[in-house]
Design an enzyme around this catalytic site. Structure first.
Site, PDB file in Angstrom:
ATOM      1  N   SER A 234      60.902  68.578  37.258  1.00 17.18           N
ATOM      2  CA  SER A 234      60.566  68.404  35.898  1.00 17.18           C
ATOM      3  C   SER A 234      61.872  68.030  35.263  1.00 17.18           C
ATOM      4  CB  SER A 234      59.946  69.724  35.450  1.00 17.18           C
ATOM      5  OG  SER A 234      60.680  70.719  35.516  1.00 17.18           O
TER       6      SER A 234
ATOM      7  N   ASP B 234      48.042  31.392  45.080  1.00 18.65           N
ATOM      8  CA  ASP B 234      47.546  31.756  46.341  1.00 18.65           C
ATOM      9  C   ASP B 234      46.595  33.022  46.211  1.00 18.65           C
ATOM     10  OD1 ASP B 234      47.337  31.582  49.064  1.00 18.65           O
ATOM     11  OD2 ASP B 234      48.803  33.152  49.417  1.00 18.65           O
TER      12      ASP B 234
END
Length: 674
Positions: free
Chosen positions: A168, A495
């Site tokens: 954290s 594509d």
């Protein structure tokens, strides 16, 4: 003491013990009626005291482990539309748009309240709605993410509990967080009283229970809010906390008059004189929290700046790219390249067509926002590229800093893909976190997408339901609309196909493989040069997959956003039919005929007579007729417009996105049992 007196005393003592033993039972009944208010304890991120209620509201109804719940969010850029708020909170944008009487793409005025419907479920001891978030910069903290980004809908304690793999105190940009949002289901007592929904309301400055009750149209009372949160009339509520507001019907916010001011401060109690120079307790709380947040943000910014500066210097010197290593042999899959066979190993995560190395200049350009990994890091992440970690071709699953990643090895030129993906930020576009150059190979590190390609699910597994298919179509359109209209600069994918659409663990669609993508700015510049030369823009390298290529591109090499629209229309047809974009037809004599294209077969279905019967025969049999035929017809019509041979007759992606928004909204409301 005589025997009678002793017996009576003993009986009283026994009764007292029995009552004491029943106290937990009575308390459990009480707690089953409401939830405990977090009471500003969400700011104590690193307290040693055990505060279980900061992790979420308790699962206190054993018969109601899942329900529809509601969250309130205040519009703040970049989360200022149903689409962006929906993706942040893991809520469906069409549902947000419906309940707030807006469209998916409307810009919502600053600080306007937005209701987001979510599915609330028990996760261990607590109710929660789970969403996901990628840290945007190094130095961002759990406290900042909980109270600023998510506006108090989660807590720093809950984030730390859900993400134990991340320290954290040393969070970095690119880390993926699981975010538990605070929600709850009605208890038995609340349901018996007629309350069917609970809404998590974000307490704002100067809010009190009275102003909160008056925010909604549904006849919310102060008493019901106090009871739902175990509050008394004299209790103080704090900003950046959530209150549960019970509703008998779907919540609605009262219309806000343009230019109206924020709610006024709560009036002073009757027995307390009103003075102009005496701040209320709520104001002191606000001042304290505001000052604390300012110092925290200032500290976070300084830490972020120092870490970023240090990290950038480290990245530039971690693995220098020598100019002598630059190799520009062949582009677009030319057969003279020594690496021609590497195209066989390219998967949905990477480039299928370009086969030259990353130039040193391109690598330096990309390093500004991507991580330059060391090869040893990737070896460790993949177990030295063990076979059991291979996903497909040259793509391997790895674990980096506790997060799953897809690592693709290529000998090709990936500069184009790197430079494009480093500039894109959308939940429906695959995310590239970094790369590594080693021994002539380039390793691309992508986010890991658990459920693989859409093509595999449509053509092999066939177990996507109607609502999933409508949602996937909507999300692909959202990603393409972002590429065409909101990215800077805008891009053409070139594509697009179902094998280049990946599905994550939540079935969210991700557009992948940007190896041949092209910026619209680049295309427009080329068009201007071609016009001066007296001709249309042509490309000598027409690359793509049969069935997805637009006629004008296939025949003349014309590159416009409408080629993506055509390919997307084919994907919609795949979602409807379960068929592949191109298949070999079978002649009456049993021999194979020519190619049968989905883009052409849809015309036969929707034109002429007996359209209903032909459409039923066209739709994927694996759906077992569990779909709304009228919505399927609308989607098929939209697909036919997208695959029009005339590119000028095709709709824009914005129009396609808007239409699919309506189809998805109706699909989510559709009840298959009716």
């Amino acid at each position: 003491m005589d025997k009678v007196s002793f017996s009576k005393s003993k009986s009283k003592f026994t009764l007292l013990i029995s009552l004491l033993n029943l106290l937990p039972f009575f308390f459990s009944i009480s707690s089953n009626a409401q939830q405990m208010y977090v009471n500003n304890k969400q700011n104590d991120c690193y307290t040693k005291e055990t505060l279980p209620f900061t992790n979420g509201f308790q699962c206190n109804n054993p018969n109601r482990s899942t329900c529809t719940s509601y969250l309130v969010f205040r519009s703040q850029p970049p989360y200022d539309s149903a689409t962006t708020i929906g993706y942040l909170l893991g809520s469906e944008p069409p549902q947000i748009a419906r309940i707030n009487n807006i469209t998916d793409i409307d810009k919502i005025p600053l600080n306007n309240l937005v209701i987001a419907p979510v599915t609330c479920s028990c996760s261990g001891k607590y109710y929660q709605h789970t969403t996901f978030y990628t840290m945007k910069y190094t130095g961002e903290t759990y406290f900042f993410t909980a109270n600023n980004t998510f506006q108090g809908l989660t807590t720093c304690q809950a984030l730390m509990t859900q993400n134990p793999q991340h320290d954290s105190r040393s969070l970095t940009a690119g880390m993926n967080l699981t975010v538990p949002l605070r929600c709850a289901c009605p208890t038995k007592n609340q349901t018996a009283a007629g309350f069917n929904f609970l809404l998590s309301y974000l307490v704002n400055w100067n809010d009190d229970i009275s102003t909160i009750a008056e925010t909604f149209e549904n006849g919310v009372t102060e008493e019901s809010i106090n009871e739902a949160n175990e509050l008394s009339a004299d209790d103080t509520i704090f900003p950046f906390t959530t209150l549960l507001v019970p509703f008998k019907t779907e919540p609605k916010i009262k219309p806000k008059t343009p230019g109206s001011l924020p709610p006024a401060a709560p009036p002073a109690p009757a027995d307390e004189p009103v003075t102009d120079n005496k701040p209320s307790p709520m104001k002191w709380v606000g001042i304290g929290i505001g000052a604390g947040l300012f110092l925290l943000l200032l500290t976070g910014f300084l830490v972020w700046f120092l870490l970023c500066h240090r990290r950038r210097r480290t990245r530039y010197h971690s693995e220098p790219v020598a100019v002598s290593e630059v190799k520009n042999v062949v582009v677009m899959g030319g057969k003279d390249s020594d690496d021609y066979d590497s195209k066989k190993q390219a998967g949905s995560y990477g480039n299928n067509y370009s086969y030259t190395s990353v130039s040193s200049e391109g690598a330096r350009y990309a390093m500004d926002s991507l991580i330059l990994y060391k090869f040893e890091e990737l070896q460790k992440a993949t177990g030295f590229f063990r076979e059991e970690n291979r996903i497909q071709g040259s793509v391997y699953r790895g674990v980096i800093n506790g997060d799953d990643a897809a690592i693709k090895k290529t000998k090709g030129d990936v500069t184009n893909e790197i430079n494009i993906l480093k500039q894109l930020n959308h939940s429906n576009v695959i995310r590239l976190s970094g790369f590594c150059k080693h021994d002539g190979n380039t390793y691309l590190v992508y986010e890991f997408v658990e459920n693989g390609s859409l093509s595999n699910w449509l053509h092999n597994k066939h177990n996507l339901g109607w609502k999933q298919r409508a949602q996937i179509a909507y999300q692909i359109a959202d990603g393409l609309n972002y590429l065409h209209n909101d990215a800077n600069p805008p891009y053409i994918h070139k594509d697009l196909k179902s094998s280049n659409i990946l599905l994550d663990s939540n079935w969210r669609a991700k557009i992948a493989n940007f190896g041949v993508a092209r910026s619209l700015a680049q295309t427009n510049l080329q068009e201007e040069e071609d016009e001066e030369a007296g001709g249309m823009q042509l490309t000598r390298h027409v690359v793509g997959t049969k069935g997805y290529m637009a006629p004008e591109y296939l025949e003349s090499g014309v590159i416009t956003p409408k080629m993506d629209v055509f390919a997307f229309g084919v994907i919609i047809l795949e979602l409807l039919s379960g068929k592949e974009a191109a298949t070999m037809s079978t002649l009456d004599n049993g021999k194979l005929g020519g190619d049968e294209l989905l883009s052409e077969s849809v015309k036969v279905v929707l034109e002429g007579e007996n359209v209903r019967e032909k459409l039923v025969g066209f739709i994927d049999p694996s759906l077992k007729k569990e779909y709304p035929l009228d919505l399927a017809f609308s989607m098929a019509q939209l697909a036919m417009e997208c695959v029009s041979p005339d590119m000028n007759a095709r709709p824009s992606m914005l129009k396609v996105f808007t239409q699919l928004s309506k189809i998805l909204s109706s699909s989510l409301d559709w009840d298959p049992s009716v």
